[in-house]
Design a protein around this motif. Sequence first.
Motif, short mmCIF file in Angstrom:
data_model
loop_
_atom_site.label_atom_id
_atom_site.label_comp_id
_atom_site.label_asym_id
_atom_site.label_seq_id
_atom_site.Cartn_x
_atom_site.Cartn_y
_atom_site.Cartn_z
N LEU A 1 8.58 62.98 23.66
CA LEU A 1 8.77 61.75 24.43
C LEU A 1 10.21 61.65 24.93
N LYS A 2 11.14 62.01 24.07
CA LYS A 2 12.55 61.99 24.46
C LYS A 2 12.79 62.87 25.69
N SER A 3 12.19 64.04 25.72
CA SER A 3 12.36 64.95 26.86
C SER A 3 11.83 64.31 28.15
N LYS A 4 10.70 63.63 28.05
CA LYS A 4 10.14 62.96 29.23
C LYS A 4 11.03 61.83 29.71
N LEU A 5 11.57 61.06 28.77
CA LEU A 5 12.45 59.95 29.13
C LEU A 5 13.77 60.47 29.71
N GLU A 6 14.29 61.54 29.14
CA GLU A 6 15.52 62.13 29.67
C GLU A 6 15.29 62.65 31.09
N ALA A 7 14.12 63.21 31.33
CA ALA A 7 13.82 63.75 32.66
C ALA A 7 13.76 62.63 33.70
N ILE A 8 13.14 61.52 33.34
CA ILE A 8 13.04 60.43 34.33
C ILE A 8 14.38 59.72 34.48
N ASP A 9 15.18 59.68 33.41
CA ASP A 9 16.53 59.14 33.51
C ASP A 9 17.35 59.97 34.49
N ALA A 10 17.28 61.28 34.36
CA ALA A 10 18.01 62.17 35.27
C ALA A 10 17.54 62.00 36.71
N LYS A 11 16.24 61.78 36.86
CA LYS A 11 15.68 61.60 38.20
C LYS A 11 16.18 60.30 38.82
N TYR A 12 16.25 59.22 38.03
CA TYR A 12 16.81 57.96 38.51
C TYR A 12 18.27 58.16 38.91
N GLU A 13 19.03 58.83 38.06
CA GLU A 13 20.45 59.06 38.34
C GLU A 13 20.64 59.79 39.67
N GLU A 14 19.94 60.89 39.82
CA GLU A 14 20.10 61.73 41.00
C GLU A 14 19.59 61.04 42.26
N SER A 15 18.43 60.38 42.16
CA SER A 15 17.79 59.80 43.33
C SER A 15 18.50 58.55 43.84
#
Length: 333
Positions: free
Chosen positions: A202-216
């Motif tokens: 779950l942490k990996s999924k949340l980190e991935a969407i966090d990174a996507k928010y940051e970049e986008s």
Amino acid sequence: MNLRTPTHIRKLAVLVCSFMLVLAGCGNGAQQGIVEGKVNVVTSFYPIYYMVNEIGGEHVNAINLIPAGVEPHDWTPKSRDLQNASKSQLLMVNGAGFEGWLDDFVKGLDSTSTIKTIEVSKGVALIEADGAHEESADHAHEEGHEDGDAEGHEHDHDHGSTDPHTWVSPKSALVMAKNVKDALVQEDAAHQAEYESNYEKLKSKLEAIDAKYEESLKNVKHRDIVVSHHAFGYLSRDYGLTQHAIMGITPDAEPRAQDLLRLSKLVQEKGLKYVFFEELVSDQLAKTLASEAKADILVLSPLEGLTKEQADAGDNYLTLMERNLQNLLLALQ
């Protein structure tokens, strides 16, 4: 013709729908009873329920208090909820003042209950609802609105001075997920390895969407969002946006006419294309403001729960986060 009849019909339909959802235990996935041999965890609302299921897996029976389609601010506990909680091991709540019913709920538990209350927002840097964090607050207080503003600071209700909507930001969700995992490990150390493994996924999924928010979101044209109620402070703080809310910390905090006029002017001056609304409360004010400002409306979910349609479609906390990002990108381009 009795003009009040449609309202009565709608209210009746909502009551019937809510009743059927409770019976079915669907939507937010609430199981309706204790399961022997598992860790029984009562969760106060959907985001925590999602995390408990993801991390707890087969060793946990999660019982979500609020059924699908019900806005958490409108919910009150029933005797069935007290009975389940009295027999459960853990009660996981958001904290930060979100569950205004919590004290009375705990007092209503059986005297023999050994349930432990866990505040999963612990460790998140909380935002004061008085606008102390200017990067995520509506700046109406800077514009001379001394009698209250569109954020509804005079309407904070049970939340006191703290914005409790921590879970709307992926960064906060990462803190909350760890708290859920830690509580499960402490309660059931025999299955620590499984809880740790599920948490890492779950942490990996949340980190991935966090990174996507940051970049986008780092290079969008606009950085202001106009929303139904003041639920996006953590999202705004963490990703450099500014929210302007029609209603206050709770979605029943009514705005004043001058607040709507001011927001309409803001939308037009900043060239915003959309006013955001949420699916579990009426969209009438958002539609009114959008019409006045010559803008469109678009969903931005506070992630407090699933509608029945979303549940039937297989949506979950992460898919709603993803949809929020896509709608933000559409609105802020």
